[in-house]
Design a protein around this motif. Structure first.
Motif, PDB file in Angstrom:
ATOM      1  N   LYS A 197       0.920  -1.253  -0.071  1.00  0.00           N
ATOM      2  CA  LYS A 197       0.078   0.162   0.048  1.00  0.00           C
ATOM      3  C   LYS A 197       0.911   1.224   0.114  1.00  0.00           C
ATOM      4  CE  LYS A 197      -3.820   0.241   2.168  1.00  0.00           C
ATOM      5  NZ  LYS A 197      -4.687   0.605   3.164  1.00  0.00           N
ATOM      6  N   THR A 198       0.436   2.261  -0.956  1.00  0.00           N
ATOM      7  CA  THR A 198       1.424   3.442  -0.841  1.00  0.00           C
ATOM      8  C   THR A 198       0.487   4.656  -0.436  1.00  0.00           C
ATOM      9  OG1 THR A 198       0.601   3.864  -3.138  1.00  0.00           O
ATOM     10  CG2 THR A 198       2.693   2.653  -2.789  1.00  0.00           C
ATOM     11  N   THR A 199      -0.683   4.363   0.107  1.00  0.00           N
ATOM     12  CA  THR A 199      -1.819   5.025   0.735  1.00  0.00           C
ATOM     13  C   THR A 199      -2.532   4.653   1.821  1.00  0.00           C
ATOM     14  OG1 THR A 199      -3.627   4.338  -0.903  1.00  0.00           O
ATOM     15  CG2 THR A 199      -2.157   6.234  -1.572  1.00  0.00           C
ATOM     16  N   GLY A 200      -3.020   5.398   2.676  1.00  0.00           N
ATOM     17  CA  GLY A 200      -3.539   4.976   3.835  1.00  0.00           C
ATOM     18  C   GLY A 200      -2.860   4.106   4.732  1.00  0.00           C
ATOM     19  N   ASN A 201      -3.211   3.493   5.811  1.00  0.00           N
ATOM     20  CA  ASN A 201      -2.636   2.608   6.853  1.00  0.00           C
ATOM     21  C   ASN A 201      -2.298   1.339   6.380  1.00  0.00           C
ATOM     22  OD1 ASN A 201      -2.905   4.871   8.366  1.00  0.00           O
ATOM     23  ND2 ASN A 201      -4.433   4.186   9.716  1.00  0.00           N
ATOM     24  N   PRO A 240       0.678   6.324   6.925  1.00  0.00           N
ATOM     25  CA  PRO A 240       1.030   6.876   5.761  1.00  0.00           C
ATOM     26  C   PRO A 240       2.696   7.764   5.868  1.00  0.00           C
ATOM     27  CG  PRO A 240      -1.339   7.450   5.945  1.00  0.00           C
ATOM     28  CD  PRO A 240      -0.777   6.941   7.395  1.00  0.00           C
ATOM     29  N   LYS A 277       8.596   5.454   2.596  1.00  0.00           N
ATOM     30  CA  LYS A 277       9.342   4.193   3.271  1.00  0.00           C
ATOM     31  C   LYS A 277      10.396   4.033   2.390  1.00  0.00           C
ATOM     32  CE  LYS A 277       5.236   3.622   5.794  1.00  0.00           C
ATOM     33  NZ  LYS A 277       4.327   4.708   5.019  1.00  0.00           N
TER      34      LYS A 277
END
Length: 267
Positions: A98-102, A246, A249
């Protein structure tokens, strides 16, 4: 005359001896005491971690408690009230799905004696007599940092704590584990680890806590699939969850954070 007197005397003596030999001795008894006194242990003996078992094992409460060697050596403390074993917690290598959200990740199970999977666990030993009570708490600031100093924010959550006695004590002497699960993660109740989050308590007023105790997180029977490096899946422990918030990373090196474990006398 002297001869006759001697014979009479001898006969009288023989008669007296026979009379004494026919008297029965009366039976008698007496009582003494054996005594031992205990003082609090000093906690200076080397104690190996005990196999934490698994609550799904049929003989979980009755199987012998054998020493084990966790692959993760963990940490221990000293003293009459001490941690025999507290673990590092690894969330392994995971794909950035995931690159958006938790994003949510789960802990790898503990491994002991080579490759035997066990629930993540910690072990307490209290060699103070009388059940004086204690509290175990865990703190985390939610900041993970890599070797380059880059930081990410993440929330650590735990649930399904369960306890096992290594000392064969009656259940009324068992400490209790937290049931305060006031947060929801992916639809499941958890406790969020913040500052001095209480994991387990032995009540000194109820004479609880003496002996050796293992507190386990979850069970290997409840493992869930987590996507890991290379697109494969790995069974992870949902009783320890990490909610990564978010933000940027970095994949160059692992991120770490401090887990501060504390055991205190209930007094």
């Amino acid at each position: 005359m002297k001869k006759s007197l001697w014979l009479v005397s001898a006969l009288c003596l023989g008669s007296l001896v026979l009379s004494v030999s026919t008297v029965d001795a009366a039976a008698t008894s007496a009582t003494t005491k054996a005594k031992i006194k205990f003082v609090d242990g000093q906690g200076d003996d080397k104690v190996e971690p005990t196999d934490p078992g698994d609550k799904t094992d049929p003989g979980d409460k009755t199987d012998p408690k054998e020493p084990v060697k966790p692959i993760d050596p963990g940490t221990s403390t000293s003293g009459p009230l001490k941690f025999v074993y507290i673990p590092d917690v690894s969330f392994g290598e995971n794909n950035l799905v995931k690159t958006t959200g938790n994003a949510y990740y789960y802990a790898q199970f503990s491994q002991v004696n080579g490759n035997t999977e066990r629930p993540n666990f910690f072990e307490v030993n209290d060699s103070r007599g009388g059940g004086k009570g204690w509290t175990v708490s865990l703190s985390n600031n939610g900041i993970f940092k890599n070797a380059d100093g880059h930081e990410i924010k993440a929330n650590l959550y735990m649930n399904d704590l369960n306890i096992r006695s290594n000392s064969d004590l009656e259940e009324r002497y068992y400490p209790t584990v937290t049931t305060r699960l006031n947060e929801t993660v992916n639809g499941n109740p958890y406790m969020r680890i913040e500052s001095s989050s209480v994991l387990a308590t032995a009540d000194g007023t109820q004479k609880q806590g003496y002996g050796s105790w293992t507190v386990r997180f979850g069970s290997t029977g409840n493992g869930i699939d987590q996507k890991v490096d290379g697109g494969k899946t790995e069974k992870r422990n949902p009783a320890i969850a990490l909610e990564v918030l978010p933000g940027m990373k970095d994949t160059a090196s692992a991120y770490t954070t401090d887990l501060v474990w504390e055991i205190t006398d209930s007094k």
